[in-house]
Motif scaffolding. Structure first.
Motif, PDB file in Angstrom:
ATOM      1  N   UNK A  31       0.843  -1.204   0.000  1.00  0.00           N
ATOM      2  CA  UNK A  31       0.000   0.000   0.000  1.00  0.00           C
ATOM      3  C   UNK A  31       0.879   1.255   0.000  1.00  0.00           C
ATOM      4  N   UNK A  32       1.953   1.211   0.784  1.00  0.00           N
ATOM      5  CA  UNK A  32       2.878   2.337   0.827  1.00  0.00           C
ATOM      6  C   UNK A  32       3.524   2.543  -0.536  1.00  0.00           C
ATOM      7  N   UNK A  33       3.894   1.445  -1.201  1.00  0.00           N
ATOM      8  CA  UNK A  33       4.493   1.553  -2.534  1.00  0.00           C
ATOM      9  C   UNK A  33       3.514   2.127  -3.549  1.00  0.00           C
ATOM     10  N   UNK A  34       2.260   1.745  -3.448  1.00  0.00           N
ATOM     11  CA  UNK A  34       1.264   2.255  -4.393  1.00  0.00           C
ATOM     12  C   UNK A  34       1.051   3.755  -4.236  1.00  0.00           C
ATOM     13  N   UNK A  35       1.295   4.276  -3.054  1.00  0.00           N
ATOM     14  CA  UNK A  35       1.227   5.721  -2.860  1.00  0.00           C
ATOM     15  C   UNK A  35       2.355   6.396  -3.637  1.00  0.00           C
TER      16      UNK A  35
END
Length: 186
Positions: free
Chosen positions: A38-42
């Motif tokens: 999820x952090x990477x998708x941000x």
């Protein structure tokens, strides 16, 4: 003799069951990897703001601030501040990998996607801060398993199918690359 044979069979089956259970991944791993992903998708959203603003991806003062904050949170949570600094630095490196990859794709195409741009300071960074708090709790739960010999296998299996493309897969591999540590040789 039949009792001895039954005893041996039961002992073997018990040992097999214990070994199989020991190889089961800790329940925290899926949620930890979902948070990292999820952090990477941000990173996609951050890349859009960097595209629009023309600002460089590398923001050393901001990174230092995030790492210092993570060290303080680590101390509050009774985690090793340097381990947490390394964890957060790995997340930032993985995120920058996504940003550089996307910017290169958009430069080659001559345009970025026409999608809404959230505000970096008001929307994206608060979301990253919330994810960091969740990540630190999951990391604390995961810490006892870092030296387990099965740790790399658990993470590799948990990463499978989690990302949407090769760029994000590579970035998630980078994000998890230092979660497992090899025990020191005697």
């Amino acid at each position: 003799m039949p009792n001895l044979r039954n005893f041996i069979v039961c002992a073997i089956l018990s040992a097999y069951a214990i070994t199989a259970q020991a190889n089961e991944p800790p329940t925290v791993i899926p949620s930890l990897l979902i948070t990292l992903n999820e952090r990477l998708n941000i990173g996609d959203l951050v890349a859009l703001t960097k595209w629009d603003s023309g600002k460089p991806i590398q923001d050393s003062p901001r990174e230092a601030q995030v790492i210092d904050n993570a060290r303080k949170l680590a101390t509050e949570r009774k985690l090793d501040p340097e381990d947490v600094a390394q964890l957060i630095a790995a997340q930032m490196e993985a995120n920058k990998l996504v940003q550089y990859g996307l910017l290169a794709q958009w430069q080659a195409a001559g345009a970025a996607p026409d999608t809404p741009r959230p505000d970096l300071g008001k929307q994206i960074r608060p979301r990253l801060d919330e994810l960091q708090a969740r990540l630190l709790q999951q990391y604390a739960d995961f810490t006892p398993y870092r030296q387990d010999p099965n740790c790399p296998m658990w993470l590799a299996k948990a990463r499978t199918g989690l990302t949407r493309d090769a760029l994000h897969d590579l970035a998630l591999t980078r994000a998890t690359g230092e979660l497992c540590i090899r025990p020191l040789a005697p």
